[in-house]
Design a protein around this motif. Structure first.
Motif, short mmCIF file in Angstrom:
data_model
loop_
_atom_site.label_atom_id
_atom_site.label_comp_id
_atom_site.label_asym_id
_atom_site.label_seq_id
_atom_site.Cartn_x
_atom_site.Cartn_y
_atom_site.Cartn_z
N GLY A 37 39.44 38.89 27.41
CA GLY A 37 39.46 39.50 28.74
C GLY A 37 40.09 38.62 29.80
O GLY A 37 40.24 39.05 30.95
N SER A 38 40.48 37.39 29.40
CA SER A 38 41.09 36.44 30.35
C SER A 38 42.61 36.39 30.17
O SER A 38 43.13 36.70 29.10
CB SER A 38 40.52 35.03 30.14
OG SER A 38 39.13 35.01 30.33
N VAL A 39 43.29 35.98 31.23
CA VAL A 39 44.73 35.77 31.15
C VAL A 39 45.01 34.47 30.39
O VAL A 39 44.35 33.45 30.62
CB VAL A 39 45.35 35.70 32.56
CG1 VAL A 39 46.84 35.40 32.49
CG2 VAL A 39 45.10 37.00 33.32
N TRP A 40 45.98 34.50 29.50
CA TRP A 40 46.35 33.28 28.79
C TRP A 40 47.17 32.38 29.71
O TRP A 40 48.23 32.79 30.20
CB TRP A 40 47.17 33.61 27.55
CG TRP A 40 46.35 34.19 26.42
CD1 TRP A 40 45.08 34.65 26.48
CD2 TRP A 40 46.79 34.36 25.07
NE1 TRP A 40 44.68 35.10 25.25
CE2 TRP A 40 45.70 34.93 24.36
CE3 TRP A 40 47.96 34.08 24.39
CZ2 TRP A 40 45.78 35.24 23.00
CZ3 TRP A 40 48.05 34.39 23.03
CH2 TRP A 40 46.96 34.95 22.36
N SER A 68 39.09 43.66 24.53
CA SER A 68 37.66 43.47 24.76
C SER A 68 36.88 44.74 24.46
O SER A 68 37.41 45.86 24.48
CB SER A 68 37.41 43.06 26.21
OG SER A 68 37.69 44.14 27.09
N GLU A 69 35.58 44.56 24.21
CA GLU A 69 34.70 45.71 24.02
C GLU A 69 34.63 46.55 25.29
O GLU A 69 34.45 47.77 25.24
CB GLU A 69 33.30 45.25 23.61
CG GLU A 69 33.25 44.45 22.32
CD GLU A 69 33.85 45.16 21.13
OE1 GLU A 69 33.64 46.38 21.00
OE2 GLU A 69 34.57 44.51 20.35
N GLU A 70 34.79 45.91 26.44
CA GLU A 70 34.79 46.65 27.70
C GLU A 70 35.97 47.62 27.77
O GLU A 70 35.83 48.75 28.26
CB GLU A 70 34.84 45.68 28.88
CG GLU A 70 33.56 44.92 29.13
CD GLU A 70 33.40 43.70 28.24
OE1 GLU A 70 32.43 42.95 28.43
OE2 GLU A 70 34.25 43.47 27.34
N ILE A 82 42.25 44.94 31.30
CA ILE A 82 43.58 45.50 31.05
C ILE A 82 44.62 44.77 31.90
O ILE A 82 45.72 44.46 31.41
CB ILE A 82 43.59 47.01 31.33
CG1 ILE A 82 42.84 47.76 30.22
CG2 ILE A 82 45.03 47.53 31.45
CD1 ILE A 82 42.81 49.26 30.38
N ALA A 83 44.29 44.47 33.13
CA ALA A 83 45.22 43.72 33.98
C ALA A 83 45.51 42.35 33.38
O ALA A 83 46.66 41.86 33.42
CB ALA A 83 44.65 43.58 35.39
N ALA A 84 44.49 41.71 32.81
CA ALA A 84 44.68 40.41 32.17
C ALA A 84 45.57 40.55 30.93
O ALA A 84 46.42 39.69 30.66
CB ALA A 84 43.32 39.81 31.79
#
Length: 399
Positions: A37-40, A68-70, A82-84
């Motif tokens: 869920g994080s940006v790389w 992610s599960e979210e 999704i933005a990430a």
């Protein structure tokens, strides 16, 4: 084809140089230490590229940017995730990456009951034992309503198997099934797994399919914009588990996904092992139907104990098992020729020898389950031999 090799980073006991000596041309890797869920971060992407270059190869394919599960449930911070994902695609493209694999399996990634099952000749292979899995579901995890998902004959078989299990066997079964993504530090205790399953209450197959299409509708335009192909890996095994729906298990499932978001950047990771666990999946036919949208290939074979659904199976040697690997490779090589004739830059399809049996010195190396050095070298050598024969100017596809 472009021969690649999965590498889990500096913690991997099989090195990039090992991969190069085995005949790989490129590396498949991911940043497993970055939270889902994080940006790389760009510096972490470049660091991984430098680590791979130091071993003499290049980072060809990202496997994977986790979903992610979210996102799968469209709950919590799913919009931010999704933005990430979108921003990570932009950063990967800026550093030269052109192929990103992902999966949309709820809660569990590939699932096996035994990570080092002994074969007839003493090698170690991964196995899915249906009776053991049902025993885990009903008697160890104690998932509410689990009994209703299985016929009486399978429940009885599972009960007998559970009665024979030692405490160590029960513990190892829980660890094997509750493991997270390969290479990651994730994993679930029994309580955590039950909580994750509860988060999917009310999400049936149709809704999960809809959530996948919503996700793709938002990330594929970014992939197109930055010149990346994203490709969905199939369910493994390809049937519902623990009451959870599975939506990329058959040819029809992929038809739905590709038709709903009809763009070249939205493609397939053809995994012959995952899809091959179902007797009704014709892998050469599937390869031919989706040839133009196949962006990445996992070549692996399984031997099923039965052709029923679901069933037990073991990961066999690459040229054994239920999949006609020669026919699959011939189809893929014809597709590569078609792409070359069209002048496409992506005419060489990256493939990797997926998984492998532990043989010889693998048995004491202690590498990531399914990813031994010598077992994969053997598989890659066999697959390369078929490819060379099929392309021989006197006898092959180019004749």
């Amino acid at each position: 084809m472009r021969h690649t090799w999965r590498w889990f980073g500096p913690v991997d006991k099989v090195t990039v140089r090992d991969a190069a000596q085995a005949g790989a041309e490129g590396i498949v890797s991911a940043l497993h230490h970055i939270a889902t869920g994080s940006v790389w971060p760009v510096d972490e992407i470049r660091k991984r590229q430098d680590e791979i270059k130091a071993g003499g190869l290049f980072w060809d394919v990202v496997e994977s940017v986790p979903v992610s599960e979210e996102i799968k449930t469209k709950t919590g911070d799913w919009r931010q995730h999704i933005a990430a994902w979108q921003e990570t695609l932009r950063r990967l493209a800026a550093t030269g990456i052109r192929t990103v694999c992902y999966n949309f399996m709820p809660v569990l990634d590939w699932t096996r009951t035994d990570l080092r099952w002994e074969t007839r000749h003493g090698a170690r292979a991964m196995r899915f034992d249906l009776a053991e899995f049902i025993a885990f579901d009903i008697h160890i995890l104690r998932r509410p309503g689990a009994e209703a998902d299985y016929p009486e004959s399978l429940r009885d078989d599972a009960a007998r198997r559970f009665a024979e299990m030692s405490d160590e066997k029960i513990s190892s079964l829980g660890r094997n099934i509750g493991a997270g993504l390969p290479g990651s530090a994730d994993g679930y205790t029994l309580d955590q797994l039950l909580e994750k399953l509860r988060s999917y209450q009310g999400i049936d197959r149709q809704r999960l399919q809809s959530n996948l299409i919503d996700f793709l509708s938002q990330v594929v335009p970014v992939a197109e914009e930055v010149g990346i192909n994203i490709c969905a890996h199939g369910d493994d095994p390809p049937w519902p588990l623990l009451g959870l729906p599975r939506i990329l298990s058959t040819e029809a499932d992929y038809v739905h996904m590709l038709s709903q978001v009809d763009a070249k950047a939205n493609g397939v990771t053809l995994c012959t092992g995952s899809l091959g666990a179902r007797a009704d999946n014709d892998l050469p036919k599937i390869a031919e139907r989706f040839a133009d949208r196949i962006h990445f290939v996992h070549l692996r074979n399984v031997t099923r104990d039965a052709d029923t659904l679901p069933c037990s199976f073991v990961e066999d040697e690459h040229l054994e098992g239920g999949t006609d690997m020669i026919a699959v490779l011939a189809t893929l090589l014809r597709e590569e020729k078609r792409r070359r004739d069209e002048g496409r830059e992506d005419h060489r399809i990256p493939m990797r020898p997926d998984h492998g049996q532990e043989i010889l010195d693998d048995l004491t190396r202690g590498a990531q389950p399914g990813y031994p050095a010598i077992g994969r070298l053997k598989g890659l050598a066999e697959l390369r031999g078929i490819e060379r024969a099929l392309l021989h100017p006197q006898y092959g596809l180019n004749s």
